[in-house]
Write a protein that holds these residues in place. Structure first.
Motif, PDB file in Angstrom:
ATOM      1  N   ILE A  18     -21.195 -18.920  12.676  1.00 43.63           N
ATOM      2  CA  ILE A  18     -21.744 -17.589  12.985  1.00 43.63           C
ATOM      3  C   ILE A  18     -23.252 -17.646  13.170  1.00 43.63           C
ATOM      4  O   ILE A  18     -23.813 -17.055  14.107  1.00 43.63           O
ATOM      5  CB  ILE A  18     -21.362 -16.583  11.886  1.00 43.63           C
ATOM      6  N   ILE A  19     -23.946 -18.339  12.271  1.00 44.01           N
ATOM      7  CA  ILE A  19     -25.409 -18.428  12.352  1.00 44.01           C
ATOM      8  C   ILE A  19     -25.820 -19.107  13.651  1.00 44.01           C
ATOM      9  O   ILE A  19     -26.744 -18.656  14.340  1.00 44.01           O
ATOM     10  CB  ILE A  19     -25.978 -19.183  11.134  1.00 44.01           C
ATOM     11  N   GLN A  20     -25.130 -20.171  14.006  1.00 41.72           N
ATOM     12  CA  GLN A  20     -25.502 -20.872  15.234  1.00 41.72           C
ATOM     13  C   GLN A  20     -25.243 -20.010  16.463  1.00 41.72           C
ATOM     14  O   GLN A  20     -26.029 -20.035  17.419  1.00 41.72           O
ATOM     15  CB  GLN A  20     -24.736 -22.200  15.347  1.00 41.72           C
ATOM     16  N   GLN A  21     -24.167 -19.242  16.442  1.00 40.45           N
ATOM     17  CA  GLN A  21     -23.903 -18.352  17.569  1.00 40.45           C
ATOM     18  C   GLN A  21     -24.988 -17.282  17.693  1.00 40.45           C
ATOM     19  O   GLN A  21     -25.372 -16.902  18.803  1.00 40.45           O
ATOM     20  CB  GLN A  21     -22.526 -17.706  17.402  1.00 40.45           C
ATOM     21  N   LEU A  22     -25.476 -16.805  16.546  1.00 45.10           N
ATOM     22  CA  LEU A  22     -26.570 -15.829  16.577  1.00 45.10           C
ATOM     23  C   LEU A  22     -27.828 -16.451  17.179  1.00 45.10           C
ATOM     24  O   LEU A  22     -28.557 -15.791  17.944  1.00 45.10           O
ATOM     25  CB  LEU A  22     -26.849 -15.307  15.167  1.00 45.10           C
ATOM     26  N   VAL A  23     -28.120 -17.696  16.817  1.00 44.75           N
ATOM     27  CA  VAL A  23     -29.297 -18.376  17.358  1.00 44.75           C
ATOM     28  C   VAL A  23     -29.141 -18.547  18.877  1.00 44.75           C
ATOM     29  O   VAL A  23     -30.096 -18.335  19.645  1.00 44.75           O
ATOM     30  CB  VAL A  23     -29.505 -19.731  16.664  1.00 44.75           C
ATOM     31  N   ARG A  25     -27.377 -16.714  20.840  1.00 45.75           N
ATOM     32  CA  ARG A  25     -27.513 -15.381  21.422  1.00 45.75           C
ATOM     33  C   ARG A  25     -28.989 -14.997  21.508  1.00 45.75           C
ATOM     34  O   ARG A  25     -29.434 -14.407  22.507  1.00 45.75           O
ATOM     35  CB  ARG A  25     -26.749 -14.380  20.552  1.00 45.75           C
ATOM     36  N   CYS A  26     -29.750 -15.366  20.481  1.00 41.07           N
ATOM     37  CA  CYS A  26     -31.183 -15.047  20.456  1.00 41.07           C
ATOM     38  C   CYS A  26     -31.906 -15.719  21.624  1.00 41.07           C
ATOM     39  O   CYS A  26     -32.812 -15.133  22.229  1.00 41.07           O
ATOM     40  CB  CYS A  26     -31.786 -15.485  19.122  1.00 41.07           C
ATOM     41  N   LYS A  27     -31.525 -16.905  21.969  1.00 41.96           N
ATOM     42  CA  LYS A  27     -32.175 -17.642  23.059  1.00 41.96           C
ATOM     43  C   LYS A  27     -31.971 -16.967  24.416  1.00 41.96           C
ATOM     44  O   LYS A  27     -32.782 -17.158  25.338  1.00 41.96           O
ATOM     45  CB  LYS A  27     -31.631 -19.076  23.102  1.00 41.96           C
ATOM     46  N   GLU A  37     -38.055 -10.788  17.076  1.00 45.71           N
ATOM     47  CA  GLU A  37     -37.478  -9.825  16.123  1.00 45.71           C
ATOM     48  C   GLU A  37     -36.110 -10.299  15.626  1.00 45.71           C
ATOM     49  O   GLU A  37     -35.815 -10.233  14.431  1.00 45.71           O
ATOM     50  CB  GLU A  37     -37.361  -8.452  16.784  1.00 45.71           C
ATOM     51  N   MET A  38     -35.291 -10.791  16.545  1.00 43.75           N
ATOM     52  CA  MET A  38     -33.970 -11.259  16.140  1.00 43.75           C
ATOM     53  C   MET A  38     -34.083 -12.530  15.291  1.00 43.75           C
ATOM     54  O   MET A  38     -33.302 -12.730  14.344  1.00 43.75           O
ATOM     55  CB  MET A  38     -33.102 -11.527  17.367  1.00 43.75           C
ATOM     56  N   ASP A  74     -35.214 -25.672  21.138  1.00 44.06           N
ATOM     57  CA  ASP A  74     -35.533 -24.881  22.333  1.00 44.06           C
ATOM     58  C   ASP A  74     -35.482 -23.411  21.962  1.00 44.06           C
ATOM     59  O   ASP A  74     -34.479 -22.724  22.171  1.00 44.06           O
ATOM     60  CB  ASP A  74     -34.546 -25.191  23.462  1.00 44.06           C
ATOM     61  N   LEU A  75     -36.580 -22.914  21.387  1.00 42.50           N
ATOM     62  CA  LEU A  75     -36.640 -21.508  20.965  1.00 42.50           C
ATOM     63  C   LEU A  75     -38.059 -21.000  21.169  1.00 42.50           C
ATOM     64  O   LEU A  75     -38.997 -21.442  20.488  1.00 42.50           O
ATOM     65  CB  LEU A  75     -36.232 -21.393  19.487  1.00 42.50           C
ATOM     66  N   ASP A  76     -38.205 -20.085  22.102  1.00 45.55           N
ATOM     67  CA  ASP A  76     -39.525 -19.542  22.444  1.00 45.55           C
ATOM     68  C   ASP A  76     -39.727 -18.221  21.710  1.00 45.55           C
ATOM     69  O   ASP A  76     -39.334 -17.146  22.199  1.00 45.55           O
ATOM     70  CB  ASP A  76     -39.631 -19.347  23.959  1.00 45.55           C
ATOM     71  N   VAL A  77     -40.294 -18.298  20.512  1.00 49.85           N
ATOM     72  CA  VAL A  77     -40.567 -17.105  19.697  1.00 49.85           C
ATOM     73  C   VAL A  77     -41.930 -17.290  19.043  1.00 49.85           C
ATOM     74  O   VAL A  77     -42.496 -18.378  19.025  1.00 49.85           O
ATOM     75  CB  VAL A  77     -39.486 -16.896  18.607  1.00 49.85           C
ATOM     76  N   ASP A  78     -42.444 -16.192  18.474  1.00 45.71           N
ATOM     77  CA  ASP A  78     -43.686 -16.239  17.700  1.00 45.71           C
ATOM     78  C   ASP A  78     -43.326 -16.540  16.247  1.00 45.71           C
ATOM     79  O   ASP A  78     -43.040 -15.642  15.454  1.00 45.71           O
ATOM     80  CB  ASP A  78     -44.442 -14.908  17.812  1.00 45.71           C
TER      81      ASP A  78
END
Length: 216
Positions: A18-23, A25-27, A37-38, A74-78
């Motif tokens: 579940i956690i990986q699917q959320l990540v 989805r966040c991408k 935010e997510m 590969d995650l472009d967030v602050d």
């Protein structure tokens, strides 16, 4: 039906699918603000799923490192913390440096070196002499246990001189009574007394006398 073999690989199985699917989805979110935010919400959820991390220092930083790993780097967030590079994650930790004793005296242990340094710092007097007695006593015990053989006083004095880098020279010691330093003579006499008492009690025991007569 969807099989695990058809799904993406779990980069950190301890967090579950579940956690990986959320990540993942966040991408896919369009704006960086939405992804950030997510990501904060996912990190909070990861902390709930892995409460043992809360007892560690900088556990929030570790959670952000984990979400970056889950995103396959590969995650472009602050992020509030800099993300680790793949090379940093793959690099092995540096080997710890263990204290090395001089020469072949490792069986004496680090505590002996610490006691020697303490004795060197002390001024001449009863306190220093008492500490030297403790050092010599423990050195002889350690030597006998490790080498399983009797060691003479002169050997201990020579080793102490080398370990202290000639700052404690007891080879010509006269101020201290050597009989107080070592335990071997007292322990041997104690064991002899115990054996004598044991033999005496056995000789005075009527049952032992009867058993001897039966053997005859």
């Amino acid at each position: 039906m969807e099989y695990n073999t058809d799904r993406t690989q779990l980069h950190m199985p301890e967090y579950g699918r579940i956690i990986q699917q959320l990540v993942e989805r966040c991408k896919t979110l369009e704006t960086k603000e939405e992804r950030t935010e997510m990501s904060h919400g996912i990190v909070d959820l990861m902390g709930q799923r892995n409460p043992s991390l809360r007892d560690e220092d900088n556990y929030k930083h570790k959670l952000w490192d984990h979400i970056y790993i889950l995103a396959n780097h590969d995650l472009d967030v602050d992020s509030p913390y800099p993300f680790p590079t793949e090379d940093e994650l793959k690099s092995k930790p540096k080997q710890m440096e263990y204290p090395q004793l001089q020469g072949d005296f490792k069986f004496y242990g680090k505590s002996i070196l610490q006691l020697i340094e303490k004795a060197i710092e002390l001024e001449e007097g009863d306190e220093k002499e008492a500490l030297i007695e403790v050092i010599a006593n423990n050195m002889k015990k350690s030597y006998n246990i490790y080498n399983k053989e009797h060691v003479t006083d002169d050997v201990i004095f020579r080793h102490l001189k080398e370990l202290s880098e000639n700052r404690l020279d007891l080879t010509t010691i006269e101020a201290l009574e050597k009989s107080k330093i070592y335990y071997s003579s007292t322990s041997n006499s104690t064991n002899t007394n115990k054996r004598n008492r044991y033999q005496k009690s056995n000789n005075n025991n009527p049952r032992n006398y009867q058993n001897k007569n039966r053997r005859k």
